[in-house]
Design an enzyme around this catalytic site. Structure first.
Site, short mmCIF file in Angstrom:
data_model
loop_
_atom_site.label_atom_id
_atom_site.label_comp_id
_atom_site.label_asym_id
_atom_site.label_seq_id
_atom_site.Cartn_x
_atom_site.Cartn_y
_atom_site.Cartn_z
N CYS A 1 0.85 -1.20 0.00
CA CYS A 1 0.00 0.00 0.00
C CYS A 1 0.89 1.25 0.00
O CYS A 1 1.89 1.29 -0.73
CB CYS A 1 -0.95 -0.09 1.20
SG CYS A 1 -2.42 0.95 1.13
N THR A 2 0.57 2.25 0.79
CA THR A 2 1.34 3.49 0.76
C THR A 2 2.70 3.36 1.45
O THR A 2 3.44 4.35 1.52
CB THR A 2 0.54 4.65 1.40
OG1 THR A 2 0.11 4.26 2.71
CG2 THR A 2 -0.68 4.99 0.55
#
Lengths: 214, 214
Positions: free
Chosen positions: A100-101
């Site tokens: 993800c981030t």
């Protein structure tokens, strides 16, 4: 194989726990949760916190590092202590990975310049702005850097990693062990497949600055 | 909608965290982790523990209860305080759910007699012995009881539950939010699909007593 999963406040729990459940089943491996200041680390979800005993200094040179994402990633983008740890660990790692981030933190550490990488679907422009060649795939491998798309994709990434580290049979055995035979009731897990109303709903509430049209 | 996820020592983290990440995104809902004695609850994985603030008594009548599994389930099969809580909560719940060997706890509480239900693939015989009609499906709904197969299936179950509670669009939006577009590198997530060596390897190390041939 020493595997370190880096946590920080307001991380997304599934980003970290998906890979953890997979990688903990690798033979001859140890998975350690690490954080800047050992103690209680809060997840994105109120009421869900983990106890993390190891500091970054306790595991300076893991064979594998896993950097999850979540809303707390934003506050870490200028945290030089964390970014230095990522940079230093990457010098000697076999695999440097993110979910993800978490890839934005790899980017902030300067590891993604000119590299193919992915991130949460709403964060792909920010990933580009950090010098990466943003790639809309679920798991992206460029050299020893492996990045995964949003949240649940960490499971797919960790199985891919398990196969690279220990072979297909070990990865398949782990997949059976966690009974990962996904059968979502809808086919709405990507921007391309989800109903437009779902896409627009999430985009309008996103913390990422986005172009008006794509 | 009050949603309670019941934890006990040596639960499998992904059993609980998968549904938590999905159900926490339901509108107008609160997800609470509950346990018999509030404090630190250890997961199956060494070094991974959660802080749980709420006791069973704090949430006596949730609208939805989620019972995860894991090796710690065995020690709870005779825990009348926990089983009583499950029985009592089930009297007024809208949905009573489980992931993995959590269904064995529903069975021990007497909720599955004559009901279609599922569990971890190696625990299906034990599920039958508790009176359930063991059903080899990923998510099984019988009345207001929804059971899921092993570990990662809790994500599929929770999305199914989200759709029943809040409608398809909400569930699809949650699926996109956690970018659940599964692409495992192998198709080995069930007993029927995994290599025989993987199946036999896990079966031979299983904590469940199994017939010599199936």
């Amino acid at each position: 194989m020493d595997i370190a999963i880096v946590l920080f406040d307001y991380f997304t729990a599934l980003d970290a726990i998906g890979p953890l459940e997979v990688l903990a089943l690798l033979p001859d491996s140890t998975v350690t949760l690490v954080t800047e200041t050992p103690g209680v680390v809060r997840s994105e979800r109120s009421g869900l916190s983990l106890n993390v005993a190891a500091s970054l200094d306790d595991v300076p040179a893991p064979d594998v590092l896993v950097v999850p994402g979540g809303p707390g990633q934003a506050a870490q983008m200028g945290n030089e202590r964390l970014l230095d740890w990522i940079r230093t660990a990457h010098l000697t790692s076999t695999w440097t990975t993110s979910v993800c981030t978490g890839s934005l933190l790899l980017g902030a550490a300067g590891l993604l310049t000119g590299k193919r990488a992915t991130s949460y679907w709403l964060a792909m422009d920010e990933l580009s702005s950090l010098g990466a060649e943003a790639t809309f795939e679920r798991v992206v491998v460029d050299g020893k850097i492996m990045t995964a798309a949003g949240v649940s994709s960490g499971i797919d990434m960790a199985l891919t990693l398990a196969a690279r580290i220990a072979g297909d049979l070990v990865a398949q055995t782990i997949q059976l062990n966690i009974e990962y035979d996904p059968q979502p009731p809808f086919d709405a897990g990507s921007e391309a497949k989800a109903p437009a109303e779902a896409v627009e709903g999430l985009r309008s509430r996103s913390r990422f600055k986005l172009p008006a049209t794509r």
